[in-house]
Structures are given as C-alpha cells and as structure tokens.
Design a protein around this motif. Structure first.
Motif, short mmCIF file in Angstrom:
data_model
loop_
_atom_site.label_atom_id
_atom_site.label_comp_id
_atom_site.label_asym_id
_atom_site.label_seq_id
_atom_site.Cartn_x
_atom_site.Cartn_y
_atom_site.Cartn_z
N THR A 1 9.65 -11.02 12.64
CA THR A 1 8.73 -10.39 11.69
C THR A 1 9.44 -9.47 10.70
O THR A 1 8.90 -9.22 9.61
CB THR A 1 7.66 -9.56 12.44
OG1 THR A 1 8.30 -8.65 13.34
CG2 THR A 1 6.74 -10.47 13.23
N GLU A 2 10.61 -8.94 11.02
CA GLU A 2 11.35 -8.09 10.09
C GLU A 2 11.97 -8.95 8.98
O GLU A 2 12.41 -10.07 9.22
CB GLU A 2 12.45 -7.32 10.82
CG GLU A 2 11.94 -6.27 11.78
CD GLU A 2 11.25 -5.14 11.07
OE1 GLU A 2 11.88 -4.44 10.26
OE2 GLU A 2 10.03 -4.94 11.31
N PRO A 3 12.03 -8.43 7.75
CA PRO A 3 12.50 -9.23 6.61
C PRO A 3 14.02 -9.33 6.51
O PRO A 3 14.63 -8.89 5.53
CB PRO A 3 11.89 -8.51 5.41
CG PRO A 3 11.82 -7.08 5.84
CD PRO A 3 11.50 -7.12 7.31
N PHE A 4 14.65 -9.91 7.52
CA PHE A 4 16.09 -10.12 7.48
C PHE A 4 16.45 -11.21 6.49
O PHE A 4 15.77 -12.23 6.40
CB PHE A 4 16.62 -10.49 8.87
CG PHE A 4 16.78 -9.34 9.81
CD1 PHE A 4 17.91 -8.53 9.76
CD2 PHE A 4 15.80 -9.04 10.75
CE1 PHE A 4 18.08 -7.47 10.63
CE2 PHE A 4 15.95 -7.98 11.62
CZ PHE A 4 17.08 -7.19 11.56
N ARG A 5 17.54 -10.98 5.77
CA ARG A 5 18.08 -12.02 4.89
C ARG A 5 19.53 -12.33 5.25
O ARG A 5 20.16 -13.17 4.60
CB ARG A 5 18.01 -11.55 3.43
CG ARG A 5 16.68 -11.75 2.77
CD ARG A 5 16.72 -11.42 1.28
NE ARG A 5 16.26 -10.08 1.01
CZ ARG A 5 16.15 -9.57 -0.21
NH1 ARG A 5 16.51 -10.30 -1.27
NH2 ARG A 5 15.71 -8.34 -0.40
N ASP A 6 20.06 -11.65 6.25
CA ASP A 6 21.47 -11.80 6.59
C ASP A 6 21.60 -12.04 8.09
O ASP A 6 21.22 -11.19 8.91
CB ASP A 6 22.24 -10.54 6.18
CG ASP A 6 23.72 -10.64 6.51
OD1 ASP A 6 24.41 -11.47 5.87
OD2 ASP A 6 24.18 -9.91 7.40
N ALA A 7 22.13 -13.21 8.46
CA ALA A 7 22.21 -13.60 9.87
C ALA A 7 23.12 -12.66 10.67
O ALA A 7 22.84 -12.34 11.82
CB ALA A 7 22.71 -15.03 9.98
N ARG A 8 24.22 -12.20 10.06
CA ARG A 8 25.14 -11.32 10.78
C ARG A 8 24.49 -9.97 11.10
O ARG A 8 24.64 -9.44 12.21
CB ARG A 8 26.40 -11.11 9.94
CG ARG A 8 27.47 -10.27 10.63
CD ARG A 8 28.73 -10.19 9.80
NE ARG A 8 29.32 -11.51 9.60
CZ ARG A 8 30.42 -11.72 8.89
NH1 ARG A 8 31.04 -10.72 8.30
NH2 ARG A 8 30.89 -12.95 8.75
N THR A 9 23.74 -9.44 10.15
CA THR A 9 23.04 -8.18 10.39
C THR A 9 22.00 -8.34 11.49
O THR A 9 21.86 -7.48 12.37
CB THR A 9 22.37 -7.68 9.09
OG1 THR A 9 23.35 -7.51 8.08
CG2 THR A 9 21.65 -6.36 9.31
N LEU A 10 21.27 -9.43 11.43
CA LEU A 10 20.27 -9.71 12.47
C LEU A 10 20.93 -9.78 13.85
O LEU A 10 20.46 -9.17 14.81
CB LEU A 10 19.54 -11.02 12.16
CG LEU A 10 18.61 -11.56 13.25
CD1 LEU A 10 17.53 -10.55 13.60
CD2 LEU A 10 17.99 -12.89 12.81
#
Length: 504
Positions: A482-491
């Motif tokens: 549900t959080e608006p992640f756009r970066d797989a490494r950060t996630l």
C-alpha cells in the motif's frame, strides 16, 4: 534545597525553557504537551527534592480537581520521551506513596539562550496568534482563523520567508519579548494583532514589528462590517508585503468562502482532524455541514479529503473507500481553486498513494510554485521522495520543512526518522523517532526497524510488540503493497528492518 531561579535548565542532551514552554534535545524541538512541560519544569527546578503528588498536580492542573491517574500517565510519558538518564537510570524516580524526584545533574543557563537560527536571505516573518478581545470565548476560533489566513496569504509571496502556523501558534497565550520569539523562530519581523467580532462587525488591530530594532514598521486599525473580513485580510497582507519588499506583488487570487458559518466550521474542524478518531468524526460532521452551506468552498473539500486520508492511515479505517473518496474530494478542491497550494499538495500526496506518480510530481511542483513557504508540502514530499529511492532529496525536503516550521506536528519526526533510516543513519533515526509523541504508535515500526539494524534486537522486539498492540492487523506484506514505493532497493531495506524486528 532551594528552588533554582530562572527558567532555562540543561540536563543531558536537553534544554528546558519553562518560560518559553519549550524542550529541546540537541537543539531540536521535542513534541511535548503543556501538561508534560509543566510537570518537567516543576521537577527540574527542584532537582533532588521529593515533590509530593499534590504539588505536581497543582503545577500541571492549577485550580483543577483531577484524578491521580492523570499524573501517573503524564510521568510515564515523560519517562518514555526522555529515555534513559545517566548510567542508564531514570531521570524521574518514584518515591512510593509520596511523589517523584528528579535525579539528573542540572545546569542553570542564567538566561543564555541557544544559538539563534540564521536569518534567511530574504525578509522573514512570523504571524503571532491574534488575541481574541471579544467577551465571547466562541470567537476564539475566529481570531485563530484570521491568523491562519494571514500566514497563508503572506507565505504565497516568494520574496518572503514565512514561519508555519504550527510554530507560530506555539506562542499562543504566552507573554514573551518579541526579540526572544524572533530568535527562537529565526525571523526578523513579527506581526501581532487583536480581533473583536460582535454585532455583525469586526475590529482588527495589527502591527508589524522589527524584532532587531524593536521598531514598529506599520500599524493600523480596521473597523468594518463582518462581511468585509476577507477584504481586510487582503489589505493587511498588501501593507506588510509593501513594507517588507517595497512593492506590491499580488499572487493569484484565493477562493474565499461565501458563507461565514461555513468558514467558522472549517476553522474549528481543521484543529480536530489529527487528534483522535472521535474528534476526526466531529470534524467530518463540521466539514460536511460547511460544504452543504457553501458548495464552492475549496478549503472545506481539502480538509474533508485529509480527514478521510487520516482515517485510513492513522485511525484504522478501511483503505477503501477512504482513499478513493479522499482523492475525489481533493480533485474537487483543486477544480474549485487551482491557485490554492494547500489543495494542490493534498491532491499530490493522495495521487502518490494512488500510484499516479507523474501527476503527483506535477502537483507537488505546482504547489511549491504557488506557495514556496508551505512547510507541509516539503514534509509530505520528503515521504514520497524517500519511497522513490531519492533519500538525499527526502532529507533536504524535511530539513527545509523543519526550518519553516521549527515547532512542528509530531508526524514531521516520523518523516525525518523514516528518511534517516533509509539513509542508513540508524542512530539518528532512533534519536528522532523517540521524540515523536503525537504519532508514537505509527512511528514505532520505524523505531523497531532502526534498533534491529543496530543489533539491539531486544529493544527492537519490545517496540515491535508495542506497535502491534495498536496495530493488531499489521503485516509487512500489506504495508509494502500500500505504500507508494518506486524503488525496489528501498523497499527491500525497509522490509529487512521490519523482519529483523519481528514484525509479521
């Protein structure tokens, strides 16, 4: 031991200014309620003495009969906020059946204040809360609304640096020297005033003060029909801009309410949105009424959108329809007033959570263009930037938000702590997230993750368990979806910390 004279005391990383009603940790303001500040001041001013419960209750609740349990709750919150003292002991020790004692070493600062914030490179101003001179206490919200509108109107001028509402209202009801306030906020100019509303008329006194020289640059009295209140606001704004910039530069006109009852309801409602589920429901009723009275009032739609959003994010309401309803209301607000930066950033934030990223980025950019002094824009943009993998940008945005809003709402600390975690600065994240009281339940997940990454697994597990008490249905998988992640490494970095902390 005699009571220590003065109002500023240092202990550990803290500086308490009981006169100003502020607590700093390493020069950063700590979010602490007025009851807690009064209790801490009473204890710190008599270090080593045993203060009886009755004396402490009189200090925090003067002239009011309260149950002893209220004192117990406040002391417990103070202990959590302050953290461990010297030698990992407690700053505040319980004396069974008697009261409490402050054990830390105190340094009295003899009136010396912390180094003032550097003045910006443009004229800088704070609008102090206007004093309600009406005999009717119900008019307090009118004076507050006038103050908030003047802050908004001034902050839309790119040539000015304007302190945010939350920090300006930290001085409400306090008698302080203008130089001290200006130094605390890092501004040169202060706008002070009073308002009286009665019998369909409004009387406003306003004065612009140069805090460096203590000179009054401008002062005027307005006595008008209540229907002219927004024209008066425009006139005051114009006079200040002219005094500080030597020219009139009118930004695009704002949408103004056509119904004063709708305006009053909106002013009252926006104070209730982020306090509790109960007050949020009260705000919803007020804002719904405001929209029915004035269907073309953009700000009412904006706050309705935020209320739906807060219900989902902080009060445990179902994601749908809260998110989609909030987004629709935010779009409606921008359609009514495309020149309102507040409506724009709320729409931008909700669009990001809808994963309409290109549109969200454009709305954020437009909001900053319309109001370069709106601290909440930069704070929310920090959140979105971090989840997009732009951690340095996120830290820069939240840093700017704190400068514009030195005494912010608690969620600023959550946002800063999240950015520090993303940057791998776990010690700083722990320090920051322990300051956050307003959204303590929400921040604990990041605090647990930061402790886990430091190898402090017992502490991390305790924080995770406390977080789950308030969020029993939380799962890392659902949060990540549900959080608006756009970066797989950060996630992956956040998920790793949650897993190590023992979050499901």
């Amino acid at each position: 031991m005699r009571r220590m004279q003065g109002s500023r005391f240092a202990f550990g990383p803290f500086v308490l200014d009981s006169g100003a009603g502020t607590l700093l940790r390493n020069d950063v303001p700590v979010a602490l309620g007025q009851r807690g500040l009064k209790l801490l001041a009473a204890l710190v001013e008599r270090p080593g003495e045993i203060l009886e419960k009755a004396a402490l209750m009189d200090a925090a609740w003067p002239g009011t009969a309260v149950e002893e349990g209220n004192l117990t709750v406040q002391i417990a919150q103070l202990r959590k906020l302050l953290g461990p003292g010297a030698d990992s002991g407690e700053w505040i020790v319980t004396v069974p059946r008697v009261g409490y004692r402050f054990t830390g070493a105190i340094e009295q600062l003899d009136g010396a204040r912390r180094a003032p914030l550097a003045l910006p490179g443009k004229p800088s101003i704070a609008v102090l809360p206007f004093v309600n001179l009406s005999t009717d206490p119900e008019q307090e919200s009118f004076a507050d609304g006038l103050t908030e509108d003047l802050i908004t109107d001034l902050s839309r001028n790119a040539g000015l640096f304007v302190i945010a509402r939350n920090s300006a209202f930290a001085y409400k009801g306090k008698a302080m020297d203008v130089r001290a306030i200006a130094s605390d906020l890092g501004v040169r100019y202060l706008l002070e005033g009073s308002a009286r509303r009665a019998a369909g008329r409004v009387r406003i006194n306003a004065q612009l003060v140069d805090a460096v020289s203590s000179e009054h640059l401008w002062a005027e009295r307005f006595d008008r029909s209540l229907e002219d209140i927004f024209a008066v606001q425009d006139e005051v704004t114009g006079k200040i801009v002219e005094a500080l910039l030597g020219r009139l530069s009118a930004p695009p006109p704002r949408n103004r309410p056509k119904n004063l009852e709708a305006y009053d309801l909106c002013v009252r409602a926006r104070k209730l949105i982020d306090e509790s589920p109960q007050t949020a429901r009260e705000a919803h009723l007020m804002l719904t009424r405001a929209v029915s009275l004035d269907p073309d009032y953009a700000e009412a739609y904006r706050w309705l959108a935020m209320n739906h959003w807060m219900g989902w994010v902080h009060w445990g309401e179902p994601m749908e329809p809260a998110r989609s309803t909030g987004l629709a209301l935010a779009r409606k607000a921008v359609a009514i007033d495309p020149n309102d930066a507040g409506c724009r950033w709320v729409l931008a934030y909700l669009l990001a959570y809808d994963r309409s990223f290109a549109e969200a980025d454009a709305e954020f950019a437009r909001a900053i263009e319309l109001d370069p002094n709106e601290a909440d824009i930069f704070a929310t943009l920090s959140d979105i930037a971090v989840l997009a993998g732009r951690t340095e940008d996120g830290l820069a945005h939240i840093g700017k938000a704190f400068r514009l809003n030195p005494y912010p709402a608690g969620w600023y600390y959550l946002t800063l702590g999240q950015a520090q975690y993303a940057a791998g600065d776990y010690e700083a994240a722990v320090e920051t997230l322990r300051k956050d009281e307003t959204y303590r339940t929400s921040s604990r997940r990041f605090l647990a993750a930061s402790l886990a990454q430091l190898g402090r697994l017992d502490e991390a597990g305790s924080e995770a368990a406390l977080f789950l008490v308030g969020n029993p249905h939380f799962t890392t998988r659902h949060w990540a979806a549900t959080e608006p992640f756009r970066d797989a490494r950060t996630l992956a970095h956040f998920v790793d910390g949650f897993r190590k902390a023992g979050l499901p």
